[in-house]
Design a protein around this motif. Structure first.
Motif, PDB file in Angstrom:
ATOM      1  N   LEU A  82       1.086  -1.261  -0.056  1.00 18.37           N
ATOM      2  CA  LEU A  82       0.230  -0.474   0.482  1.00 18.37           C
ATOM      3  C   LEU A  82       0.525   1.527  -0.211  1.00 18.37           C
ATOM      4  O   LEU A  82       0.309   2.167  -1.038  1.00 18.37           O
ATOM      5  N   TYR A  83       2.299   1.440   0.440  1.00 17.10           N
ATOM      6  CA  TYR A  83       2.810   2.292   0.733  1.00 17.10           C
ATOM      7  C   TYR A  83       3.960   2.950  -1.162  1.00 17.10           C
ATOM      8  O   TYR A  83       3.490   3.491  -0.728  1.00 17.10           O
ATOM      9  N   TYR A 128       5.533  11.787   3.756  1.00 14.85           N
ATOM     10  CA  TYR A 128       5.980   9.815   4.606  1.00 14.85           C
ATOM     11  C   TYR A 128       3.544  10.602   5.133  1.00 14.85           C
ATOM     12  O   TYR A 128       3.449   9.230   5.072  1.00 14.85           O
ATOM     13  N   ASP A 129       3.961  11.359   5.873  1.00 15.33           N
ATOM     14  CA  ASP A 129       2.839  11.232   7.152  1.00 15.33           C
ATOM     15  C   ASP A 129       0.873  11.596   5.888  1.00 15.33           C
ATOM     16  O   ASP A 129       0.275  10.640   6.233  1.00 15.33           O
ATOM     17  N   LEU A 130       1.462  11.945   5.062  1.00 16.28           N
ATOM     18  CA  LEU A 130       0.455  11.958   3.716  1.00 16.28           C
ATOM     19  C   LEU A 130      -0.054  10.084   3.430  1.00 16.28           C
ATOM     20  O   LEU A 130      -1.302   9.790   3.373  1.00 16.28           O
ATOM     21  N   GLU A 156      -1.723   8.475   6.720  1.00 14.87           N
ATOM     22  CA  GLU A 156      -2.900   8.423   6.323  1.00 14.87           C
ATOM     23  C   GLU A 156      -3.401   7.897   5.236  1.00 14.87           C
ATOM     24  O   GLU A 156      -4.880   6.663   6.046  1.00 14.87           O
ATOM     25  N   LEU A 157      -3.072   7.710   4.272  1.00 19.91           N
ATOM     26  CA  LEU A 157      -3.755   6.912   3.095  1.00 19.91           C
ATOM     27  C   LEU A 157      -4.119   5.368   3.133  1.00 19.91           C
ATOM     28  O   LEU A 157      -4.562   4.750   3.121  1.00 19.91           O
ATOM     29  N   VAL A 158      -2.373   5.188   3.591  1.00 15.26           N
ATOM     30  CA  VAL A 158      -2.299   3.847   4.096  1.00 15.26           C
ATOM     31  C   VAL A 158      -2.957   3.088   5.063  1.00 15.26           C
ATOM     32  O   VAL A 158      -3.608   1.605   5.174  1.00 15.26           O
TER      33      VAL A 158
END
Length: 46
Positions: free
Chosen positions: A13-14, A25-27, A30-32
């Protein structure tokens, strides 16, 4: 029964977020989190 994605699936997923031009990375995290929760819900239902 609780279904959880394994580390390999989370890593995928990343990779998916990076392949779709999410660079921060923070976004990505959150998406993952949202994607994995949605996938786990679908797996529970099926």
């Amino acid at each position: 029964m609780e279904l959880k994605l394994n580390q390999e699936q989370i890593d995928r997923l990343y990779r998916f977020t990076r392949e779709h031009f999410v660079e921060h990375y923070d976004l990505q995290t959150e998406l993952v989190d949202h994607l994995s929760n949605a996938i786990e819900e679908v797996l529970k239902k099926n």
